[in-house]
Design an enzyme around this catalytic site. Structure first.
Site, PDB file in Angstrom:
ATOM      1  N   GLN A 287      -9.899  -3.663   1.542  1.00  0.00           N
ATOM      2  CA  GLN A 287     -10.647  -4.897   1.822  1.00  0.00           C
ATOM      3  C   GLN A 287     -12.104  -4.559   2.147  1.00  0.00           C
ATOM      4  O   GLN A 287     -12.362  -3.619   2.902  1.00  0.00           O
ATOM      5  CB  GLN A 287     -10.025  -5.637   3.015  1.00  0.00           C
ATOM      6  CG  GLN A 287      -8.568  -6.052   2.815  1.00  0.00           C
ATOM      7  CD  GLN A 287      -8.413  -7.308   1.953  1.00  0.00           C
ATOM      8  OE1 GLN A 287      -9.388  -7.929   1.535  1.00  0.00           O
ATOM      9  NE2 GLN A 287      -7.172  -7.657   1.661  1.00  0.00           N
ATOM     10  N   TYR A 316       2.238  -6.556  -3.048  1.00  0.00           N
ATOM     11  CA  TYR A 316       0.823  -6.282  -3.375  1.00  0.00           C
ATOM     12  C   TYR A 316       0.188  -5.553  -2.193  1.00  0.00           C
ATOM     13  O   TYR A 316      -0.793  -5.993  -1.620  1.00  0.00           O
ATOM     14  CB  TYR A 316       0.064  -7.575  -3.695  1.00  0.00           C
ATOM     15  CG  TYR A 316       0.727  -8.438  -4.744  1.00  0.00           C
ATOM     16  CD1 TYR A 316       0.347  -8.330  -6.083  1.00  0.00           C
ATOM     17  CD2 TYR A 316       1.746  -9.331  -4.404  1.00  0.00           C
ATOM     18  CE1 TYR A 316       0.961  -9.112  -7.055  1.00  0.00           C
ATOM     19  CE2 TYR A 316       2.373 -10.105  -5.366  1.00  0.00           C
ATOM     20  CZ  TYR A 316       1.972 -10.000  -6.682  1.00  0.00           C
ATOM     21  OH  TYR A 316       2.590 -10.774  -7.629  1.00  0.00           O
ATOM     22  N   GLU A 337       3.494  -2.155  -4.903  1.00  0.00           N
ATOM     23  CA  GLU A 337       2.114  -2.148  -5.413  1.00  0.00           C
ATOM     24  C   GLU A 337       2.148  -1.511  -6.811  1.00  0.00           C
ATOM     25  O   GLU A 337       2.916  -0.600  -7.059  1.00  0.00           O
ATOM     26  CB  GLU A 337       1.265  -1.340  -4.418  1.00  0.00           C
ATOM     27  CG  GLU A 337      -0.010  -0.735  -4.932  1.00  0.00           C
ATOM     28  CD  GLU A 337      -1.066  -1.757  -5.324  1.00  0.00           C
ATOM     29  OE1 GLU A 337      -1.303  -2.726  -4.578  1.00  0.00           O
ATOM     30  OE2 GLU A 337      -1.648  -1.579  -6.409  1.00  0.00           O
ATOM     31  N   ASP A 385      -0.004 -10.761  -0.951  1.00  0.00           N
ATOM     32  CA  ASP A 385      -1.473 -10.689  -0.961  1.00  0.00           C
ATOM     33  C   ASP A 385      -1.924 -10.316  -2.371  1.00  0.00           C
ATOM     34  O   ASP A 385      -2.425  -9.218  -2.604  1.00  0.00           O
ATOM     35  CB  ASP A 385      -1.920  -9.630   0.070  1.00  0.00           C
ATOM     36  CG  ASP A 385      -3.429  -9.539   0.198  1.00  0.00           C
ATOM     37  OD1 ASP A 385      -4.144 -10.386  -0.384  1.00  0.00           O
ATOM     38  OD2 ASP A 385      -3.905  -8.596   0.876  1.00  0.00           O
ATOM     39  N   CYS A 412      -7.086 -14.582  -1.943  1.00  0.00           N
ATOM     40  CA  CYS A 412      -8.551 -14.585  -2.091  1.00  0.00           C
ATOM     41  C   CYS A 412      -8.979 -15.671  -3.069  1.00  0.00           C
ATOM     42  O   CYS A 412     -10.145 -15.759  -3.426  1.00  0.00           O
ATOM     43  CB  CYS A 412      -9.050 -13.223  -2.527  1.00  0.00           C
ATOM     44  SG  CYS A 412      -8.285 -12.634  -4.032  1.00  0.00           S
TER      45      CYS A 412
HETATM   46  N1  SAH Z   1      -2.651  -6.015   0.794  1.00  0.00           N
HETATM   47  C1  SAH Z   1      -3.601  -5.024   0.363  1.00  0.00           C
HETATM   48  C2  SAH Z   1      -4.030  -5.160  -1.095  1.00  0.00           C
HETATM   49  C3  SAH Z   1      -4.419  -6.525  -1.567  1.00  0.00           C
HETATM   50  S1  SAH Z   1      -5.298  -6.561  -3.102  1.00  0.00           S
HETATM   51  C4  SAH Z   1      -4.801  -4.996   1.282  1.00  0.00           C
HETATM   52  O1  SAH Z   1      -5.009  -5.920   2.070  1.00  0.00           O
HETATM   53  O2  SAH Z   1      -5.567  -4.034   1.221  1.00  0.00           O
HETATM   54  C5  SAH Z   1      -4.058  -6.849  -4.272  1.00  0.00           C
HETATM   55  C6  SAH Z   1      -3.323  -5.604  -4.693  1.00  0.00           C
HETATM   56  O3  SAH Z   1      -2.361  -6.006  -5.686  1.00  0.00           O
HETATM   57  C7  SAH Z   1      -4.163  -4.512  -5.348  1.00  0.00           C
HETATM   58  O4  SAH Z   1      -3.938  -3.302  -4.666  1.00  0.00           O
HETATM   59  C8  SAH Z   1      -3.631  -4.441  -6.791  1.00  0.00           C
HETATM   60  O5  SAH Z   1      -3.625  -3.134  -7.309  1.00  0.00           O
HETATM   61  C9  SAH Z   1      -2.227  -4.968  -6.643  1.00  0.00           C
HETATM   62  N2  SAH Z   1      -1.588  -5.578  -7.830  1.00  0.00           N
HETATM   63  C10 SAH Z   1      -2.157  -6.265  -8.842  1.00  0.00           C
HETATM   64  N3  SAH Z   1      -1.226  -6.740  -9.687  1.00  0.00           N
HETATM   65  C11 SAH Z   1      -0.015  -6.360  -9.196  1.00  0.00           C
HETATM   66  C12 SAH Z   1       1.346  -6.557  -9.603  1.00  0.00           C
HETATM   67  N4  SAH Z   1       1.636  -7.249 -10.703  1.00  0.00           N
HETATM   68  N5  SAH Z   1       2.304  -6.044  -8.846  1.00  0.00           N
HETATM   69  C13 SAH Z   1       2.027  -5.351  -7.708  1.00  0.00           C
HETATM   70  N6  SAH Z   1       0.776  -5.130  -7.278  1.00  0.00           N
HETATM   71  C14 SAH Z   1      -0.240  -5.619  -8.002  1.00  0.00           C
END
Ligand code: SAH
Length: 458
Positions: A287, A316, A337, A385, A412
């Site tokens: 973030q 995620y 993830e 997320d 977001c």
């Molecule tokens: N919760 C974490 C990341 C949020 S960003 C934080 O707060 O830091 C969203 C994340 O989803 C990213 O790391 C991205 O790589 C991942 N992502 C995107 N598409 C995805 C999918 N289909 N399945 C799992 N993860 C995914």
């Protein structure tokens, strides 16, 4: 089609009636919609029509006739031209109200809710210099290597030294690296001819640790004077712990390529969040506003109301920041993830913090969720997320099967959030509260947390 009476270069006096989610003021000229930058609702201004499209036009302010009480002195007009601070002319408390209203509008379009469910947006005490990451394009202008930002909707670079919304240490680092590259006569990338070398300088900073990571994104493999450049950077930027060369040889707007080399340290820098330490690699999501992330996670965990009996899924999960923050309160937390590198970091971050009640899975959340359901995993709490595009339909279907009675949706993008919440509502989940959190002051972006609870009477 209606006859359009306005013409390019017309000068008209208008009243601004609305502000779009891209920060354009809206007015009507003979019933035709005109978008204007740097104005606020309620303002009356003289504008010149600059560009006319089929269904709308763009105008430029010449004169403010009536000024909004929410207007403030701007920091830097370049921030509006490049689109990094399109709301800088709006007082911060008005920005927060505007963003809450944006969230409400998104829900009203997709899934109308009682306005009272949307809480006041949580803002920053100092809404400046907050970004912990910068991705800066490098181009040659008048024979000199420059760093800056592209003009809005273009690829014309405007040189910049103070970005105002980035950590000042990051701004300083960009200037230092720029000067070193100039000193060694390193070529900037030429987008038109697809020649030259340095495409972007990316700087990431652990705002608690002070550690810096620098990524040089290059077109080709060889950086002339590579060793000397690395040594000079170490002298000028003593807090740097990692320098990476990322090679992106394609003609693309995507910033980073696949291949990379470590030029200094390892592919990791460290930072702390809510009392835990995290290793972060160059390709992992983190973030961008550290202070607000702590507030965001604290709220999300409070909404989830996790106890030691609870099994939690964090979908995620990135490098496991929500997973590990929630682990203190939970029986067990499962994270998923899609980026393998991020999951490697999540595993090592669990070890680094001696957290044992977590497990991580790499894969698409929609697939892994199905697998967990097939394996009989039940969770009381689901935290999601996702990226801007929101949840896959198949994810929502599978996640309903896991049986959570609470879902905490961190988003977001309020547009996809409202649509996804509407899907969950069809499965008997009811919105309890909606909490906007401002992670991106001076921009129109807004982070939102929604708490959903399963209606047990259904
Ligand atoms: N919760 C974490 C990341 C949020 S960003 C934080 O707060 O830091 C969203 C994340 O989803 C990213 O790391 C991205 O790589 C991942 N992502 C995107 N598409 C995805 C999918 N289909 N399945 C799992 N993860 C995914």
């Amino acid at each position: 089609m209606k006859n359009i009476s306005i013409k390019k270069n017309d000068v008209v006096t208008v009243e601004i009636i609305d502000l779009t989610y891209e920060a354009y003021g809206v007015c009507k000229v003979d019933g035709f919609t005109v978008f204007v930058e740097s104005v606020l609702p309620g303002e009356i201004c003289e504008i010149r029509i600059e560009r006319i499209e089929k269904r709308y036009a763009f105008g430029k302010v010449l004169n403010l006739v009536k000024v909004s009480p929410s207007r403030v002195e701007i920091k830097d007009k370049v921030g509006t031209r490049i689109g990094t601070m399109p709301l800088q002319h709006m007082a911060y408390d008005a920005q927060l109200n505007f963003k809450r209203q944006l969230v409400l509008d998104c829900f009203n379009k997709a899934f109308p809710v009682d306005e009272k469910l949307i809480l006041e947006a949580i803002g920053m005490d100092n809404p400046w210099e907050y970004r912990n990451k910068a991705q800066i394009p490098v181009r040659e202008l008048k024979g000199v290597l420059e760093t800056g930002f592209f003009k809005r909707n273009s690829h014309d670079l405007i040189p910049i030294e103070n970005y105002h919304i980035q950590d000042v240490e990051i701004d300083k680092t960009i200037i230092a690296v720029r000067n070193i590259l100039r000193e060694f006569k390193i070529e900037a990338y030429d987008e038109q001819n697809h020649t030259g070398l340095i495409r972007h300088i990316i700087v990431r900073r652990g705002q608690v640790s002070g550690e810096l990571m620098i990524i040089l994104v290059t077109l080709g493999e060889v950086i002339p004077h590579e060793r000397e450049i690395v040594e000079r950077i170490l002298i000028e930027v003593p807090k740097v712990v990692s320098i990476i060369q990322n090679i992106n040889s394609r003609k693309t707007n995507v910033i980073m390529g696949h291949d990379q080399k470590v030029l200094l340290g390892a592919d990791v820098y460290y930072d702390s969040l809510l009392g835990k330490n995290y290793g972060i690699s160059s390709k992992s999501f983190y973030q961008v506003n550290t202070l607000q992330t702590e507030r965001l996670y604290t709220k999300a965990i409070e909404f989830a109301n996790i106890s030691k009996e609870d099994v939690v899924i964090d979908a995620y999960c990135g490098i496991g920041t929500i997973t590990l923050s929630a682990s203190d309160y939970a029986n067990h937390v499962y994270g998923v993830e899609i980026v393998e590198d991020a999951i490697d970091m999540a595993q090592s971050n669990a070890q680094l913090n001696n957290v044992e009640n977590v497990s991580f899975e790499v894969g698409a959340a929609e697939d892994v969720m199905k697998m967990w359901v097939e394996n009989g995993i039940k969770a009381n709490v689901l935290i999601v997320d996702p990226p801007r595009k929101g949840l896959a339909h198949s994810f929502i279907e599978a996640s309903v099967e896991v049986g959570a009675d609470r879902i905490v949706y961190v988003s977001c993008n309020p547009i996809t959030l409202a649509k996804d919440v509407r899907e969950y509502a069809k499965h008997g989940y009811v919105i309890q509260k909606i909490q906007p959190v401002d992670m991106f002051p001076q921009t129109t972006h807004i982070e939102t947390i929604v708490l959903l609870k399963k209606d047990m009477t259904q």
